[in-house]
Design a protein around this motif. Sequence first.
Motif, PDB file in Angstrom:
ATOM      1  N   THR A  57       0.968  -1.277   0.047  1.00  0.00           N
ATOM      2  CA  THR A  57      -0.061  -0.321  -0.042  1.00  0.00           C
ATOM      3  C   THR A  57       0.871   1.143   0.017  1.00  0.00           C
ATOM      4  O   THR A  57       2.062   1.316   0.138  1.00  0.00           O
ATOM      5  CB  THR A  57      -0.854   0.073   1.348  1.00  0.00           C
ATOM      6  N   ALA A  58       0.188   2.570  -0.218  1.00  0.00           N
ATOM      7  CA  ALA A  58       1.095   3.733  -0.370  1.00  0.00           C
ATOM      8  C   ALA A  58       1.801   3.931   0.974  1.00  0.00           C
ATOM      9  O   ALA A  58       3.160   4.047   1.279  1.00  0.00           O
ATOM     10  CB  ALA A  58       0.257   4.824  -0.492  1.00  0.00           C
ATOM     11  N   LYS A  61       4.714   1.536   1.286  1.00  0.00           N
ATOM     12  CA  LYS A  61       5.779   1.974   0.306  1.00  0.00           C
ATOM     13  C   LYS A  61       6.570   3.050   1.322  1.00  0.00           C
ATOM     14  O   LYS A  61       7.810   2.906   1.059  1.00  0.00           O
ATOM     15  CB  LYS A  61       5.156   2.428  -0.825  1.00  0.00           C
TER      16      LYS A  61
END
Length: 162
Positions: A57-58, A61
């Motif tokens: 997921t963002a 990351k």
Amino acid sequence: MVNDMETVTGTPVDDYGVLKGDLVFIRNNENLMQAIDQIQETLASVNREYEKYPNFTAEEKVRFDTLCAFCVNSLFWMHEKMLGRPNTVMDDIKADLGRVREAMKRLQTIHDNLTKRPRLDQPAAQRFVRAGLYDANNTESDKQNDAPPNKKKRREKKAEPE
């Protein structure tokens, strides 16, 4: 005593040549070797995790990137420190480490705001608003809107003559 050190570290004392009598140096060297092995294992696990990077997921990351940046800067700082670089180079690396730490703190703050903030109980809020806006003259429309039951009417005190 030297034979005891050989059995603890697993490395023959004869490998140290002239320094074979310096037990403090031998212990420090062995601790350094263990630390380097741990760093290598950690980097290998990070490399394995990087294969899953596109599926992160963002938030994952960003966490992964900041962690990698911090680790690389820390390792580079240790390398430069061991080589005895001048303080100007070390100050630049420390500034980079500070920026990465700030980014990690900001990420943690954002995560805490998203997960630990209080949640609004919407049905309860709707009941409060509905009860606060209740109008005794408009009972037919209130019954259709599932309004709260009639409130008790307060008697207004009549102004007493003076």
